[in-house]
Design an enzyme around this catalytic site. Structure first.
Site, PDB file in Angstrom:
ATOM      1  CG  ASP A  35      -2.083   0.950   1.095  1.00 49.63           C
ATOM      2  OD1 ASP A  35      -2.310   1.465  -0.017  1.00 49.63           O
ATOM      3  OD2 ASP A  35      -2.771   1.192   2.102  1.00 49.63           O
ATOM      4  CG  ASN A  69      -7.935  -1.860  -5.657  1.00 47.11           C
ATOM      5  OD1 ASN A  69      -7.181  -2.787  -5.369  1.00 47.11           O
ATOM      6  ND2 ASN A  69      -8.081  -0.814  -4.845  1.00 47.11           N
ATOM      7  CB  ILE A 100      -8.028  -6.897   7.192  1.00 49.85           C
ATOM      8  CG1 ILE A 100      -7.441  -7.243   8.575  1.00 49.85           C
ATOM      9  CG2 ILE A 100      -7.913  -8.106   6.281  1.00 49.85           C
ATOM     10  CD1 ILE A 100      -8.055  -8.461   9.236  1.00 49.85           C
ATOM     11  CB  SER A 101      -8.234  -3.161   3.001  1.00 53.52           C
ATOM     12  OG  SER A 101      -7.962  -1.971   3.678  1.00 53.52           O
ATOM     13  CD  GLU A 111       2.022 -13.024  15.993  1.00 53.70           C
ATOM     14  OE1 GLU A 111       1.932 -11.862  16.423  1.00 53.70           O
ATOM     15  OE2 GLU A 111       1.653 -14.026  16.642  1.00 53.70           O
TER      16      GLU A 111
HETATM   17  C1  IPE Z   1      -1.350   0.129  -3.597  1.00 52.96           C
HETATM   18  O1  IPE Z   1      -1.080   1.494  -3.516  1.00 52.96           O
HETATM   19  C2  IPE Z   1      -1.423  -0.372  -5.023  1.00 52.96           C
HETATM   20  C3  IPE Z   1      -2.673  -1.021  -5.450  1.00 52.96           C
HETATM   21  C4  IPE Z   1      -3.777  -1.155  -4.746  1.00 52.96           C
HETATM   22  C5  IPE Z   1      -2.694  -1.562  -6.795  1.00 52.96           C
HETATM   23  P1  IPE Z   1      -2.264   2.547  -3.599  1.00 52.96           P
HETATM   24  O2  IPE Z   1      -2.525   2.844  -5.031  1.00 52.96           O
HETATM   25  O3  IPE Z   1      -3.427   2.062  -2.797  1.00 52.96           O
HETATM   26  O4  IPE Z   1      -1.622   3.835  -2.906  1.00 52.96           O
HETATM   27  P2  IPE Z   1      -2.351   4.921  -1.993  1.00 52.96           P
HETATM   28  O5  IPE Z   1      -3.059   4.189  -0.883  1.00 52.96           O
HETATM   29  O6  IPE Z   1      -3.308   5.670  -2.878  1.00 52.96           O
HETATM   30  O7  IPE Z   1      -1.230   5.782  -1.488  1.00 52.96           O
HETATM   31 MG    MG Z   2      -4.062   2.374  -0.850  1.00 57.06          MG
END
Ligand code: IPE
Ligand code: MG
Length: 242
Positions: free
Chosen positions: A13, A61, A188-189, A200
């Protein structure tokens, strides 16, 4: 003391925030994140990890701006055509978990080819959660189990934890020992909801494109310092290892 985790799971992330810090468009972070992932696959294998699972693209996403979604799809497709040969050379076994519906046919075909090519390898399992969510996984397991109960293949009284685990997309893998999440978020999303019951958790404020081997070692040192009791008390765990 624990050794290296047998199964390491990572929520990569912070690619977007990393880009913003550098006044660059978001796709810079995704590209840099892919380069980091390649290094971490190698580093994890060197440290004896047997299963590495990464959250590459969550079902939620798809709600991102369409230009970003298209970029990510192109990036996955080009990574598959460019980088799978090297993983294969290193004996890595690739797997994809997630909902196959909704994935573009080209990409799906590359994913299947990569799985087939590396299926007989003996090295680390590299599991990519793509179009994945933990709730989706539990839902599809429930549907498969219900189908078996309705057809008489399985008795209702046999729907137990082991059967649920056996119908998840992760059925062939052990549960993760350690979860790493970068970028300071501590949630955890909708990742491996069922499977992370006794894992852990290691959180680092570093954005994923800044993650490196040194930070991986910090996570492993943290993991090695934890006593995993699985609901029992210290003395029971100590006598088991005595
Ligand atoms: C993770 O980074 C990459 C993917 C989910 C593909 P993000 O794109 O979520 O980055 P932030 O959270 O916007 O900084
Ligand atoms: Mg992100």
């Amino acid at each position: 003391m624990n050794s290296s985790p047998q199964h390491l799971a990572i929520v990569m992330d912070g690619n977007g925030r990393w880009s913003k810090h550098q006044a660059k468009p978001r796709h810079f972070g995704h590209k840099a994140g892919l380069d980091v992932l390649k290094k971490i696959i190698e580093a994890a294998a060197q440290r004896g990890v047997r299963y590495l699972t990464v959250f590459a693209f969550g079902i939620e996403n798809w709600l991102r701006p369409s230009t970003e979604v298209s970029y990510l799809m192109e990036l996955f497709l080009s990574a598959l055509s460019r980088d799978v040969a090297k993983l294969h050379e290193h004996g890595i076994r690739l797997h994809f978990i997630g909902d196959k519906k909704g994935i573009h046919a080209d990409l799906l075909q590359s994913m299947q080819k990569a799985e087939e090519l590396t299926a007989a390898n003996q090295g680390m399992h590299f599991i990519v959660a793509f179009n994945y969510s933990g709730r989706w996984d539990i839902q599809q397991a429930c549907q498969a189990l219900t189908q078996k109960v309705l057809s008489g293949e399985l008795a209702l009284s046999d729907v137990n934890e082991a059967q649920i685990s056996a119908h998840l997309s992760t059925a062939q893998f052990p549960d993760p020992d350690l979860l790493i999440r970068t970028s300071g978020e501590q949630r955890i999303s909708n990742f491996l909801l069922w499977q992370l019951s006794y894992s852990e958790f290691y959180f680092t404020p570093k954005y994923w494109p800044d993650f490196d081997e040194a930070e991986l070692d910090c996570a492993f040192a943290f993991y090695q310092s934890r006593e995993r009791r699985f609901g029992q008390i210290s003395e029971q765990i100590e006598s088991k290892h005595a």
